[in-house]
Design a protein around this motif. Sequence first.
Motif, PDB file in Angstrom:
ATOM      1  N   GLN A   7       0.824  -1.212   0.000  1.00  0.00           N
ATOM      2  CA  GLN A   7       0.000   0.000   0.000  1.00  0.00           C
ATOM      3  C   GLN A   7       0.860   1.263   0.000  1.00  0.00           C
ATOM      4  O   GLN A   7       0.528   2.248  -0.663  1.00  0.00           O
ATOM      5  CB  GLN A   7      -0.971   0.011   1.192  1.00  0.00           C
ATOM      6  CG  GLN A   7      -2.034   1.076   1.089  1.00  0.00           C
ATOM      7  CD  GLN A   7      -2.886   0.923  -0.170  1.00  0.00           C
ATOM      8  OE1 GLN A   7      -3.367  -0.166  -0.479  1.00  0.00           O
ATOM      9  NE2 GLN A   7      -3.060   2.004  -0.918  1.00  0.00           N
ATOM     10  N   GLN A   8       1.963   1.226   0.721  1.00  0.00           N
ATOM     11  CA  GLN A   8       2.874   2.376   0.758  1.00  0.00           C
ATOM     12  C   GLN A   8       3.384   2.707  -0.640  1.00  0.00           C
ATOM     13  O   GLN A   8       3.458   3.870  -1.026  1.00  0.00           O
ATOM     14  CB  GLN A   8       4.039   2.050   1.691  1.00  0.00           C
ATOM     15  CG  GLN A   8       5.099   3.121   1.779  1.00  0.00           C
ATOM     16  CD  GLN A   8       6.128   2.788   2.826  1.00  0.00           C
ATOM     17  OE1 GLN A   8       5.806   2.671   3.996  1.00  0.00           O
ATOM     18  NE2 GLN A   8       7.367   2.621   2.414  1.00  0.00           N
ATOM     19  N   VAL A   9       3.739   1.686  -1.401  1.00  0.00           N
ATOM     20  CA  VAL A   9       4.232   1.882  -2.766  1.00  0.00           C
ATOM     21  C   VAL A   9       3.105   2.380  -3.665  1.00  0.00           C
ATOM     22  O   VAL A   9       3.302   3.296  -4.468  1.00  0.00           O
ATOM     23  CB  VAL A   9       4.847   0.574  -3.313  1.00  0.00           C
ATOM     24  CG1 VAL A   9       5.159   0.700  -4.789  1.00  0.00           C
ATOM     25  CG2 VAL A   9       6.104   0.217  -2.533  1.00  0.00           C
ATOM     26  N   LEU A  10       1.929   1.791  -3.524  1.00  0.00           N
ATOM     27  CA  LEU A  10       0.790   2.228  -4.340  1.00  0.00           C
ATOM     28  C   LEU A  10       0.458   3.694  -4.067  1.00  0.00           C
ATOM     29  O   LEU A  10       0.161   4.449  -4.985  1.00  0.00           O
ATOM     30  CB  LEU A  10      -0.424   1.337  -4.072  1.00  0.00           C
ATOM     31  CG  LEU A  10      -0.267  -0.124  -4.514  1.00  0.00           C
ATOM     32  CD1 LEU A  10      -1.467  -0.947  -4.045  1.00  0.00           C
ATOM     33  CD2 LEU A  10      -0.075  -0.235  -6.011  1.00  0.00           C
TER      34      LEU A  10
ATOM     35  N   ASN B 276      15.602   8.261 -14.247  1.00  0.00           N
ATOM     36  CA  ASN B 276      14.221   8.631 -13.950  1.00  0.00           C
ATOM     37  C   ASN B 276      14.084   9.244 -12.571  1.00  0.00           C
ATOM     38  O   ASN B 276      14.839   8.926 -11.651  1.00  0.00           O
ATOM     39  CB  ASN B 276      13.306   7.402 -14.029  1.00  0.00           C
ATOM     40  CG  ASN B 276      13.172   6.893 -15.440  1.00  0.00           C
ATOM     41  OD1 ASN B 276      13.295   7.645 -16.396  1.00  0.00           O
ATOM     42  ND2 ASN B 276      12.932   5.605 -15.572  1.00  0.00           N
ATOM     43  N   PHE B 277      13.112  10.084 -12.431  1.00  0.00           N
ATOM     44  CA  PHE B 277      12.711  10.631 -11.150  1.00  0.00           C
ATOM     45  C   PHE B 277      11.936   9.525 -10.442  1.00  0.00           C
ATOM     46  O   PHE B 277      10.978   8.975 -10.985  1.00  0.00           O
ATOM     47  CB  PHE B 277      11.836  11.874 -11.388  1.00  0.00           C
ATOM     48  CG  PHE B 277      11.421  12.595 -10.151  1.00  0.00           C
ATOM     49  CD1 PHE B 277      12.340  13.169  -9.300  1.00  0.00           C
ATOM     50  CD2 PHE B 277      10.073  12.713  -9.837  1.00  0.00           C
ATOM     51  CE1 PHE B 277      11.941  13.845  -8.166  1.00  0.00           C
ATOM     52  CE2 PHE B 277       9.665  13.392  -8.714  1.00  0.00           C
ATOM     53  CZ  PHE B 277      10.602  13.954  -7.867  1.00  0.00           C
ATOM     54  N   VAL B 278      12.391   9.125  -9.242  1.00  0.00           N
ATOM     55  CA  VAL B 278      11.756   8.017  -8.525  1.00  0.00           C
ATOM     56  C   VAL B 278      11.529   8.387  -7.068  1.00  0.00           C
ATOM     57  O   VAL B 278      12.058   9.376  -6.581  1.00  0.00           O
ATOM     58  CB  VAL B 278      12.614   6.725  -8.579  1.00  0.00           C
ATOM     59  CG1 VAL B 278      12.811   6.251  -9.998  1.00  0.00           C
ATOM     60  CG2 VAL B 278      13.944   6.914  -7.875  1.00  0.00           C
ATOM     61  N   ILE B 279      10.762   7.554  -6.398  1.00  0.00           N
ATOM     62  CA  ILE B 279      10.574   7.677  -4.961  1.00  0.00           C
ATOM     63  C   ILE B 279      11.213   6.460  -4.313  1.00  0.00           C
ATOM     64  O   ILE B 279      10.939   5.324  -4.697  1.00  0.00           O
ATOM     65  CB  ILE B 279       9.079   7.772  -4.585  1.00  0.00           C
ATOM     66  CG1 ILE B 279       8.510   9.083  -5.111  1.00  0.00           C
ATOM     67  CG2 ILE B 279       8.888   7.645  -3.083  1.00  0.00           C
ATOM     68  CD1 ILE B 279       7.058   9.314  -4.798  1.00  0.00           C
ATOM     69  N   LEU B 280      12.077   6.722  -3.351  1.00  0.00           N
ATOM     70  CA  LEU B 280      12.715   5.650  -2.615  1.00  0.00           C
ATOM     71  C   LEU B 280      11.699   5.014  -1.675  1.00  0.00           C
ATOM     72  O   LEU B 280      11.009   5.712  -0.936  1.00  0.00           O
ATOM     73  CB  LEU B 280      13.901   6.198  -1.815  1.00  0.00           C
ATOM     74  CG  LEU B 280      14.697   5.207  -0.993  1.00  0.00           C
ATOM     75  CD1 LEU B 280      15.413   4.224  -1.912  1.00  0.00           C
ATOM     76  CD2 LEU B 280      15.704   5.944  -0.135  1.00  0.00           C
ATOM     77  N   ASN B 281      11.579   3.710  -1.722  1.00  0.00           N
ATOM     78  CA  ASN B 281      10.680   2.996  -0.816  1.00  0.00           C
ATOM     79  C   ASN B 281      11.427   2.437   0.384  1.00  0.00           C
ATOM     80  O   ASN B 281      10.857   2.240   1.435  1.00  0.00           O
ATOM     81  CB  ASN B 281       9.958   1.857  -1.552  1.00  0.00           C
ATOM     82  CG  ASN B 281       8.935   1.199  -0.675  1.00  0.00           C
ATOM     83  OD1 ASN B 281       8.074   1.855  -0.119  1.00  0.00           O
ATOM     84  ND2 ASN B 281       9.039  -0.101  -0.514  1.00  0.00           N
TER      85      ASN B 281
END
Length: 194
Positions: A125-128, A155-160
């Motif tokens: 859910q955190q990733v979604l 790419n522009f990303v979000i670290l999980n």
Amino acid sequence: MQAIIALWQRVFSSTQTLEGIAPLAIRLYLAPVFMQAGWNKLSHFSDTVAWFGNPEWGLGLPLPGLMAGLAAGTELIGGGLLVLGLLTRLVSIPLMVTMLVAIFAVHWENGWLAIADSGSWLANQQVLDSAEKLERGRAILAENGNIDWLTSSGNFVILNNGIEFGATYFVMLLALYFLGGGKYTSLDHFLSRN
């Protein structure tokens, strides 16, 4: 030319001659990872101790100064020993312990993925939830920044910050524990012959 071909066949026809290549590759891959992590902990030691000890925003470990020192030393010295292939099996044990602590104390609640990929079958859910943040971030960059320059290296990303890397390093260390440093490619091999 025939001598070169004969040598080639003799060396590469026996897998025993090359069996040290895989442990060498694993050691040389892991060594800078651990050495950098240990160096970062030592370079910012007071911050590391605070993070290790604080139960509200850190790990909440007992004896944080000792634990931080042990973690930093294990990673820095252990990485150096991996480069040399010296005490490989022995040093794999405390390095595996550091990975288990990282997995269960730091990354576990984030799931598997290191980078948030909402299209992955491993997305929690955190990733979604991060997909919306990522799109909003890209829109802000497109409006207010030089997005072509900012994304020219990737790419522009979000670290999980999930367990993916820690688990991978653990498995690689486990392999080194059973394989050792490698035939002909480690000091362990040459010292054991004497």
